[in-house]
Design a protein around this motif. Structure first.
Motif, mmCIF file in Angstrom:
data_model
loop_
_atom_site.group_PDB
_atom_site.id
_atom_site.type_symbol
_atom_site.label_atom_id
_atom_site.label_comp_id
_atom_site.label_asym_id
_atom_site.label_seq_id
_atom_site.Cartn_x
_atom_site.Cartn_y
_atom_site.Cartn_z
ATOM 1 N N TYR A 24 31.215 32.772 36.089
ATOM 2 C CA TYR A 24 32.407 33.351 35.476
ATOM 3 C C TYR A 24 32.138 34.805 35.084
ATOM 4 O O TYR A 24 32.945 35.697 35.352
ATOM 5 N N GLN A 85 36.742 28.629 38.231
ATOM 6 C CA GLN A 85 36.792 29.727 37.260
ATOM 7 C C GLN A 85 38.032 30.596 37.414
ATOM 8 O O GLN A 85 38.393 31.340 36.506
ATOM 9 N N HIS A 87 41.246 30.148 37.415
ATOM 10 C CA HIS A 87 42.379 30.033 36.485
ATOM 11 C C HIS A 87 42.120 30.763 35.177
ATOM 12 O O HIS A 87 43.039 31.283 34.562
ATOM 13 N N ARG A 88 40.853 30.844 34.759
ATOM 14 C CA ARG A 88 40.536 31.537 33.495
ATOM 15 C C ARG A 88 40.804 33.034 33.619
ATOM 16 O O ARG A 88 41.431 33.639 32.742
ATOM 17 N N ALA A 92 44.097 35.362 32.042
ATOM 18 C CA ALA A 92 43.887 36.592 31.266
ATOM 19 C C ALA A 92 44.587 37.779 31.927
ATOM 20 O O ALA A 92 45.200 38.610 31.246
#
Length: 110
Positions: A24, A85, A87-88, A92
């Motif tokens: 990430y 990762q 979607h994170r 944002a």
């Protein structure tokens, strides 16, 4: 006379924050290095890229090469580990784009 110390808070404070997932972190750094955080337009472009990746498309070479270099993973393994990762980062970036669009709309009204 004895003084009772609250050592619970001290113990909690002494424990380090859990490490950020290295894949990430590499994805975030790659996006910054590629300039996707520099302007509203570049953030919109990154949202489009991440939406495509989330739907199954390959990551662009400028992002993938930096993730591979930073993590030491093969490109196939990095791609496999990046998928969960996306979607994170996408969340944002969508939020940043929406905030900027709201700010621009507010400026137009003034």
């Amino acid at each position: 006379e004895w003084e009772v110390l609250d050592v619970t808070n001290q113990a909690e404070a002494a424990q380090p924050e859990p490490d950020i997932d290295p894949v990430y972190a590499a994805l975030l750094k790659a996006c910054v290095a590629a300039g996707y955080d520099k302007s509203h337009e570049s953030r919109q472009e990154l949202v489009t890229i991440l939406e495509a990746a989330e739907a199954g498309a390959e990551f662009p070479a400028n992002i993938m090469s930096q993730v591979v270099e930073a993590t030491g993973l093969t490109e196939a393994k990095a791609h496999e580990m990046l998928k969960p990762q996306v979607h994170r980062v996408l969340g944002a970036m969508r939020e940043a784009v929406q905030q900027e669009e709201a700010r621009l709309e507010e400026e137009r009204r003034l």
